[in-house]
Design an enzyme around this catalytic site. Sequence first.
Site, PDB file in Angstrom:
ATOM      1  N   ASP A  47      26.665  18.302  44.206  1.00  0.00           N
ATOM      2  CA  ASP A  47      27.767  17.676  44.611  1.00  0.00           C
ATOM      3  C   ASP A  47      28.370  18.111  46.273  1.00  0.00           C
ATOM      4  O   ASP A  47      26.792  19.289  46.723  1.00  0.00           O
ATOM      5  CB  ASP A  47      29.295  17.991  43.917  1.00  0.00           C
ATOM      6  CG  ASP A  47      30.165  16.973  44.269  1.00  0.00           C
ATOM      7  OD1 ASP A  47      30.095  16.247  45.156  1.00  0.00           O
ATOM      8  OD2 ASP A  47      30.719  16.597  42.394  1.00  0.00           O
ATOM      9  N   HIS A  88      25.514  17.183  47.902  1.00  0.00           N
ATOM     10  CA  HIS A  88      25.486  15.700  48.979  1.00  0.00           C
ATOM     11  C   HIS A  88      25.734  16.556  50.578  1.00  0.00           C
ATOM     12  O   HIS A  88      26.075  15.270  50.830  1.00  0.00           O
ATOM     13  CB  HIS A  88      26.982  14.905  48.117  1.00  0.00           C
ATOM     14  CG  HIS A  88      26.673  14.465  47.019  1.00  0.00           C
ATOM     15  ND1 HIS A  88      27.738  14.275  45.895  1.00  0.00           N
ATOM     16  CD2 HIS A  88      25.948  14.186  45.975  1.00  0.00           C
ATOM     17  CE1 HIS A  88      27.946  13.454  45.001  1.00  0.00           C
ATOM     18  NE2 HIS A  88      26.556  13.573  45.037  1.00  0.00           N
TER      19      HIS A  88
END
Length: 144
Positions: free
Chosen positions: A79, A102
């Site tokens: 993430d 991300h």
Amino acid sequence: MPASERPTQLHFQNCNDLNIIGITSFNSPRNHIEIKECKRVKITKIKLVAPDDSPNTDGIDISESSDVDIYDTVVGTGDDCVAINNGSMNINITRMNCGPGHGISVGSLGRDGEESMVENIQVTDCTFVRTENGARIKTWPCLK
């Protein structure tokens, strides 16, 4: 269990002069480190790791905090390596190895038309490996 019900590994709120040095966190059920309403924070020499496909496992989640320095770190959580949220200012991220995940994210800002403020964010000398983004700003569309 839904992501919103899983616990954060380490949560710090209303701290001044906080130092987080030399820790390692594996497979947190949600965010690894959450910094909320803190001033003068130093995070260094940490390692945060979770599988590539881990949902909602931000490495470091910052909100309503100021003067946060993050440097010489390794974050690969699937993430956001760092998520910088509303009310945060003077955030410096230096020499971070980020990925997979991300990348480093400011936001999401402006959900449901709310006003959001984030100021003076610096990302310097960082390495991104197998990330969807480098450093980015996430916003919600303006609804009228």
